[in-house]
Each structure stands twice: as C-alpha cells, then as structure tokens.
Design a protein around this motif. Structure first.
Motif, PDB file in Angstrom:
ATOM      1  N   LEU A   1       7.086  11.426   0.098  1.00 32.38           N
ATOM      2  CA  LEU A   1       6.126  10.477   0.662  1.00 32.38           C
ATOM      3  C   LEU A   1       5.443   9.709  -0.453  1.00 32.38           C
ATOM      4  N   LYS A   2       5.145   8.448  -0.186  1.00 29.24           N
ATOM      5  CA  LYS A   2       4.471   7.613  -1.182  1.00 29.24           C
ATOM      6  C   LYS A   2       3.475   6.707  -0.478  1.00 29.24           C
ATOM      7  N   VAL A   3       2.284   6.582  -1.040  1.00 31.92           N
ATOM      8  CA  VAL A   3       1.284   5.648  -0.523  1.00 31.92           C
ATOM      9  C   VAL A   3       0.817   4.757  -1.666  1.00 31.92           C
ATOM     10  N   VAL A   4       0.779   3.458  -1.403  1.00 36.09           N
ATOM     11  CA  VAL A   4       0.286   2.480  -2.368  1.00 36.09           C
ATOM     12  C   VAL A   4      -1.230   2.378  -2.231  1.00 36.09           C
ATOM     13  N   ILE A   5      -1.925   2.360  -3.378  1.00 34.15           N
ATOM     14  CA  ILE A   5      -3.391   2.390  -3.379  1.00 34.15           C
ATOM     15  C   ILE A   5      -3.957   1.110  -3.991  1.00 34.15           C
ATOM     16  N   PHE A   6      -4.802   0.418  -3.211  1.00 35.47           N
ATOM     17  CA  PHE A   6      -5.542  -0.737  -3.714  1.00 35.47           C
ATOM     18  C   PHE A   6      -7.043  -0.475  -3.805  1.00 35.47           C
ATOM     19  N   ASP A   7      -7.573   0.393  -2.931  1.00 33.87           N
ATOM     20  CA  ASP A   7      -9.027   0.583  -2.884  1.00 33.87           C
ATOM     21  C   ASP A   7      -9.334   1.983  -2.350  1.00 33.87           C
ATOM     22  N   ASP A   8     -10.617   2.285  -2.206  1.00 35.05           N
ATOM     23  CA  ASP A   8     -11.006   3.638  -1.796  1.00 35.05           C
ATOM     24  C   ASP A   8     -10.566   3.954  -0.373  1.00 35.05           C
ATOM     25  N   GLU A   9     -10.560   2.956   0.514  1.00 40.19           N
ATOM     26  CA  GLU A   9     -10.103   3.200   1.878  1.00 40.19           C
ATOM     27  C   GLU A   9      -8.634   3.621   1.881  1.00 40.19           C
ATOM     28  N   ASP A  10      -7.840   2.978   1.034  1.00 35.39           N
ATOM     29  CA  ASP A  10      -6.436   3.378   0.889  1.00 35.39           C
ATOM     30  C   ASP A  10      -6.330   4.804   0.376  1.00 35.39           C
ATOM     31  N   TYR A  11      -7.205   5.147  -0.565  1.00 32.85           N
ATOM     32  CA  TYR A  11      -7.161   6.488  -1.146  1.00 32.85           C
ATOM     33  C   TYR A  11      -7.491   7.557  -0.100  1.00 32.85           C
ATOM     34  N   GLN A  12      -8.463   7.276   0.742  1.00 33.43           N
ATOM     35  CA  GLN A  12      -8.789   8.220   1.813  1.00 33.43           C
ATOM     36  C   GLN A  12      -7.631   8.343   2.804  1.00 33.43           C
ATOM     37  N   PHE A  13      -6.959   7.236   3.083  1.00 32.99           N
ATOM     38  CA  PHE A  13      -5.767   7.259   3.934  1.00 32.99           C
ATOM     39  C   PHE A  13      -4.686   8.127   3.284  1.00 32.99           C
ATOM     40  N   ALA A  14      -4.494   7.966   1.972  1.00 29.65           N
ATOM     41  CA  ALA A  14      -3.489   8.759   1.257  1.00 29.65           C
ATOM     42  C   ALA A  14      -3.803  10.249   1.359  1.00 29.65           C
ATOM     43  N   LYS A  15      -5.062  10.605   1.238  1.00 28.68           N
ATOM     44  CA  LYS A  15      -5.447  12.009   1.394  1.00 28.68           C
ATOM     45  C   LYS A  15      -5.056  12.527   2.778  1.00 28.68           C
ATOM     46  N   MET A  16      -5.331  11.726   3.791  1.00 32.78           N
ATOM     47  CA  MET A  16      -4.993  12.135   5.157  1.00 32.78           C
ATOM     48  C   MET A  16      -3.494  12.372   5.302  1.00 32.78           C
ATOM     49  N   ILE A  17      -2.695  11.452   4.789  1.00 33.04           N
ATOM     50  CA  ILE A  17      -1.237  11.585   4.878  1.00 33.04           C
ATOM     51  C   ILE A  17      -0.767  12.822   4.116  1.00 33.04           C
ATOM     52  N   HIS A  18      -1.273  13.003   2.913  1.00 29.83           N
ATOM     53  CA  HIS A  18      -0.874  14.148   2.092  1.00 29.83           C
ATOM     54  C   HIS A  18      -1.173  15.462   2.803  1.00 29.83           C
ATOM     55  N   HIS A  19      -2.349  15.583   3.395  1.00 30.31           N
ATOM     56  CA  HIS A  19      -2.728  16.843   4.037  1.00 30.31           C
ATOM     57  C   HIS A  19      -2.108  16.997   5.424  1.00 30.31           C
ATOM     58  N   ARG A  20      -1.629  15.916   5.994  1.00 31.93           N
ATOM     59  CA  ARG A  20      -0.894  16.008   7.251  1.00 31.93           C
ATOM     60  C   ARG A  20       0.498  16.609   7.028  1.00 31.93           C
ATOM     61  N   TYR A  21       1.070  16.328   5.839  1.00 34.25           N
ATOM     62  CA  TYR A  21       2.416  16.813   5.504  1.00 34.25           C
ATOM     63  C   TYR A  21       2.370  17.490   4.120  1.00 34.25           C
ATOM     64  N   PRO A  22       1.667  18.606   3.996  1.00 37.12           N
ATOM     65  CA  PRO A  22       1.385  19.176   2.671  1.00 37.12           C
ATOM     66  C   PRO A  22       2.602  19.710   1.941  1.00 37.12           C
ATOM     67  N   GLU A  23       3.694  19.983   2.638  1.00 40.99           N
ATOM     68  CA  GLU A  23       4.871  20.560   1.985  1.00 40.99           C
ATOM     69  C   GLU A  23       5.815  19.494   1.414  1.00 40.99           C
ATOM     70  N   ILE A  24       5.548  18.226   1.702  1.00 42.51           N
ATOM     71  CA  ILE A  24       6.438  17.158   1.245  1.00 42.51           C
ATOM     72  C   ILE A  24       5.928  16.606  -0.078  1.00 42.51           C
ATOM     73  N   PRO A  25       6.775  16.482  -1.103  1.00 40.54           N
ATOM     74  CA  PRO A  25       6.340  15.897  -2.371  1.00 40.54           C
ATOM     75  C   PRO A  25       5.656  14.552  -2.144  1.00 40.54           C
ATOM     76  N   PHE A  26       4.500  14.372  -2.811  1.00 43.96           N
ATOM     77  CA  PHE A  26       3.639  13.232  -2.495  1.00 43.96           C
ATOM     78  C   PHE A  26       3.334  12.419  -3.749  1.00 43.96           C
ATOM     79  N   TYR A  27       3.553  11.105  -3.630  1.00 45.24           N
ATOM     80  CA  TYR A  27       3.379  10.186  -4.755  1.00 45.24           C
ATOM     81  C   TYR A  27       2.345   9.132  -4.397  1.00 45.24           C
TER      82      TYR A  27
END
Length: 238
Positions: free
Chosen positions: A155-181
């Motif tokens: 999984l990969k999330v592109v980050i531009f701002d803090d709202e994106d970063y919070q979204f990335a956290k949500m995605i990462h913790h929704r699928y914690p076993e998948i390598p995350f970039y």
C-alpha cells in the motif's frame, strides 16, 4: 483479441515509487481513469489532451514495441496509467509476460479489481488522500485487497499535508499486515523542468520524514521520495 489503449511505451528507466523504487523497468502507460485527482501528474491520460496519441494495441504489439526499444535490456515492465485496472484486456498482456518470464508491476487506487491483478509481481494499491479531492470507497477497497495475492501487495499513500497524513494513518491501521509506503507529493507540476525542483522536493521529503519519526503509531512504515522526479523533474518518457 482485446486491444489495449496505450499512450506511452518507454524505458529502460527506473521505477520511482513504492516497493520497487529504483528497479530497472520498462513502462507501458494506458489511457483512461475513473478518478480526477487535483494534483495528478498524468492528467493527459484522462483529460482528453492526448487523445490523438492513444494507440489500440494487442499484447503482442506491445511486447514487440518493448523489444524494439530495449532489446534484451529488460525483464520487468510497469503497467501504468491512468488506472490500468479498468482494462480487462490487460489479461492477455500479463499472460504474455508470464510466458516470457517478464516480471510486472502495477499501481492502482484500488477502485476496481481484475483477475489478472493476481498475476502481477509487484502490486501497489494507492488510495487517494483528501488533497486529491477524491474520496475512496473503503468497502470496495476492502474487497479489492481481499482478492489480491498478499505476497505481491503493498500500500502507498501520497502525502501533501496533515490531512493526508491522518488519512494515511487510517489506511495503515485498517490494513496493518500489508507493507505500507508513504511518499511525499509533488506540488510543482508547472512544466517539464522546474527550477530547483530537486531541492524543493527534498525539503518536503525531510518534513515528511520528521513527521513520521515523531509518530509512535507509524513505526512500521517506509518513507519515500519520488525518485524519478528528483532526477528528471516532470519530464515525460523517463
């Protein structure tokens, strides 16, 4: 045989993003996307500006073009877009790559599943964050991920701002076993070459690194620049 709408075939070059960053690869860029991201660096794949450049090609024609360009100097192809996951006919291309021992990579936002995605060697699903002005359908994303082969998936999330970063956290913790970039976004899209582009992007990258280093709930992630942009700014075909 189904034909594939192709905008670009180029390489050899390096993969600039995700788990296979730095990997020597060829690129096949397809036309069409179901998203309209505000910061898309390949909007020509869906905005109509390059419609005259679209070629409908069979899998064999695509392979012949790859070999014409690179000869024996490749064994890995990145299928890019747009969103190639919209195209059922890519099945024949992936089958051809398998028969020739060519490894494949794909990046998609996770809005559509195709059975041929289970044959991709390096599969990146990149849900789009709030800055894109798109809103991922999480139940569909859940379903797409469940159908993929875990060993090939990241999984990969592109980050531009803090709202994106919070979204990335949500995605990462929704699928914690998948390598995350996490990958820093490129807000400087005005022209092929941007003055001091590398320095500007590295400053953004350092800011993202600092943010992740201070987050105890983001210990199991990878933080990347957009490597090809550091090297070649926004130049196409590399």
């Amino acid at each position: 045989m189904s034909k594939i709408p192709v905008l670009e075939i180029f390489g050899p070059t390096i993969q600039g993003e995700g788990r296979v960053i730095g990997r020597k690869t060829m690129f096949v860029r397809t036309a069409g996307c179901d998203y309209r991201c505000s910061w898309c660096d390949s909007s020509f794949t869906w905005d109509g500006s390059a419609k005259e450049d679209i070629q409908l090609m069979t899998a064999e024609e695509i392979y012949d073009k790859l070999y014409e360009i690179a000869g024996d100097s490749f064994n890995h192809v990145t299928i890019s877009g747009g969103n190639p996951a919209l195209i059922k006919g890519i099945q024949s291309l992936v089958d051809l790559f398998d028969s020739k021992n060519i490894q494949s990579a794909l990046e998609t936002q996770g809005s559509k599943f195709q059975p041929w995605m289970t044959q991709i060697d390096d599969l990146t699903i990149s849900p789009k964050p709030p800055s894109s002005k798109m809103k991922p359908n999480l139940p569909i994303l859940d379903d797409v991920i469940a159908k993929c082969v875990p060993e090939t998936l990241n999984l990969k999330v592109v980050i531009f701002d803090d709202e994106d970063y919070q979204f990335a956290k949500m995605i990462h913790h929704r699928y914690p076993e998948i390598p995350f970039y996490l990958q820093v976004g490129n807000p400087y899209l005005d022209g092929e070459y941007v003055e001091s582009h590398t320095e500007r992007l590295l400053t953004l990258y350092e800011t993202l690194v600092d943010r992740v280093m201070a987050s105890p709930d983001m210990n199991n992630v990878y933080v990347l620049p957009q490597l090809h942009t550091l090297l070649w700014s926004n130049k196409k075909g590399v």
